[in-house]
Design an enzyme around this catalytic site. Structure first.
Site, PDB file in Angstrom:
ATOM      1  CE  LYS A   1      11.452  -2.652  19.155  1.00  0.00           C
ATOM      2  NZ  LYS A   1      10.964  -1.708  17.367  1.00  0.00           N
TER       3      LYS A   1
ATOM      4  CB  SER B   1       2.271  -3.801  23.414  1.00  0.00           C
ATOM      5  OG  SER B   1       3.086  -5.193  23.487  1.00  0.00           O
TER       6      SER B   1
HETATM    7  C1  LIG Z   1       6.481  -4.384  24.349  1.00  0.00           C
HETATM    8  C2  LIG Z   1       6.233  -3.664  22.498  1.00  0.00           C
HETATM    9  N1  LIG Z   1       5.444  -4.177  21.881  1.00  0.00           N
HETATM   10  C3  LIG Z   1       5.605  -3.721  20.532  1.00  0.00           C
HETATM   11  C4  LIG Z   1       6.569  -2.693  19.819  1.00  0.00           C
HETATM   12  C5  LIG Z   1       5.626  -2.432  18.807  1.00  0.00           C
HETATM   13  O1  LIG Z   1       6.668  -3.044  17.663  1.00  0.00           O
HETATM   14  P1  LIG Z   1       7.136  -1.869  16.210  1.00  0.00           P
HETATM   15  O2  LIG Z   1       8.099  -1.479  17.202  1.00  0.00           O
HETATM   16  O3  LIG Z   1       8.155  -2.801  15.594  1.00  0.00           O
HETATM   17  O4  LIG Z   1       6.323  -1.752  15.545  1.00  0.00           O
HETATM   18  C6  LIG Z   1       7.332  -2.773  20.772  1.00  0.00           C
HETATM   19  C7  LIG Z   1       8.359  -2.045  20.370  1.00  0.00           C
HETATM   20  O5  LIG Z   1       9.126  -0.963  21.107  1.00  0.00           O
HETATM   21  C8  LIG Z   1       7.051  -2.916  22.216  1.00  0.00           C
HETATM   22  O6  LIG Z   1       8.143  -2.785  22.568  1.00  0.00           O
END
Ligand SMILES: Cc1ncc(COP(=O)(O)O)c(C=O)c1O
Length: 315
Positions: free
Chosen positions: A44, A257
């Site tokens: 981010k 994630s």
């Molecule tokens: C840990 C994590 N993985 C994946 C994502 C997904 O990314 P995006 O917002 O670009 O879809 C986020 C988004 O906040 C995240 O914090």
């Protein structure tokens, strides 16, 4: 000498590492982009620095004006740091389901935290942030609605991947705002129209930090669904087990994630014989130390049972 002028200059240029021990077939090569190596520990930073810089340059964000945003964690943490660095008070609307470490980080970086009831989710947090912006004169960062989010990944994340690897056959990333999938997916398809773009979602009602289920009816405006070739819905159990697997097999300490994305890539690998599979590991494991993520569970038990909650929509 290579001295950075500011910590904002340290955003991006993250390493791409091959997961040789986890690649399941000789012809299928796995690569992970380690976004946890950004200054505040997640992907981010790319989005927050770009959105702040563009808004300031356009005059939409005035010097010293407060900034508000809805976030399940990483964007808020990044905004808390970079907003403050640029002289803006920061307020973050977070669903109560976020991990305590995230709230601690937000407060440590000097942000105000507004907690949104657990059931309400990110859509309500987004609405709360919009209301604060309207009623209190704060600037809404708007990661869910500003196309600059996806552009940060189109021009940054994707360009870096293409500089490191001459061919990408499959791209796998989590779906939150959809900025990563949209921006990176678009650019990788321009480079190789046959490239498959796979989004990873949690099951509706399941908390996989940072990810968002489109099944709740909220489609972030930033997400271009036409870029998606497949969606894989992952439960917490597989997300946790695969984050642990990345750590044990490859020495990569990724977040939840990242585990979800690795699990999805493993499922894709069963369907293909060759190809380069690139995954986004969006953050590191540090924020999740308070969860059961790192406690040993018999890997065989998890893998033996195909999670009945896992769901796949293929190209
Ligand atoms: C840990 C994590 N993985 C994946 C994502 C997904 O990314 P995006 O917002 O670009 O879809 C986020 C988004 O906040 C995240 O914090």
């Amino acid at each position: 000498m290579d001295v950075a002028a500011s910590v904002a200059d340290l955003v991006g240029k993250t390493p791409l590492v091959e997961l040789k021990r986890l690649s399941p077939k000789p012809g299928v090569r796995f690569f992970a982009k380690l976004e946890g190596q950004n200054p505040t520990g997640s992907i981010k930073d790319r989005v927050v620095v770009r959105l702040l810089e563009r808004a300031r340059a356009a005059g939409a964000l005035r010097p010293g004006q407060p900034v508000v945003e809805a976030s399940t964690g990483n964007t808020g943490v990044s905004l808390a740091l970079f907003g403050r660095l640029l002289g803006h008070p920061v307020e973050v609307c977070v669903p109560e389901s976020v991990y305590p470490e995230i709230e601690l980080l937000l407060r440590s970086f000097g942000a105000r935290v507004r907690r949104i009831p657990r059931q309400a989710g990110i859509k309500t947090a987004y609405e709360a942030a919009q209301t604060i912006a309207r009623d209190e004169g704060a600037y809404l960062l708007n990661q869910f609605g500003d196309p600059e989010n996806a552009l940060a990944h189109y021009e940054g994340t994707a360009a870096e991947i293409l500089a490191d690897l001459d061919r990408v056959d499959v791209f796998v990333a989590g779906l939150g705002t959809g900025g990563t999938i949209t921006g990176v997916g678009r650019r990788l398809k321009e480079a190789n129209p046959a490239c498959k773009v796979v989004g990873v979602e949690p099951r509706l009602g399941v908390h996989v930090q940072g990810l968002h289920s489109l099944a709740d009816g909220f489609i972030p405006p930033v997400l271009d669904e036409s870029v998606l070739d497949a969606k894989i819905i992952v439960g917490n159990r597989h997300a946790f087990s695969h984050a642990r697997r990345a750590m044990l097999a490859e020495g990569i300490f990724g977040g939840i994630s990242s585990g979800a994305v690795l699990h999805a890539a493993m499922r894709i690998a069963k369907r293909i014989e060759r190809g380069n599979v690139v995954m986004i590991f969006a953050d590191g494991g540090w924020k999740y130390l308070g969860t059961s993520l790192w406690e040993a569970e018999e890997e065989a038990d998890i893998d033996a049972a195909e999670d009945p909650l896992d769901d796949v929509l293929w190209w």
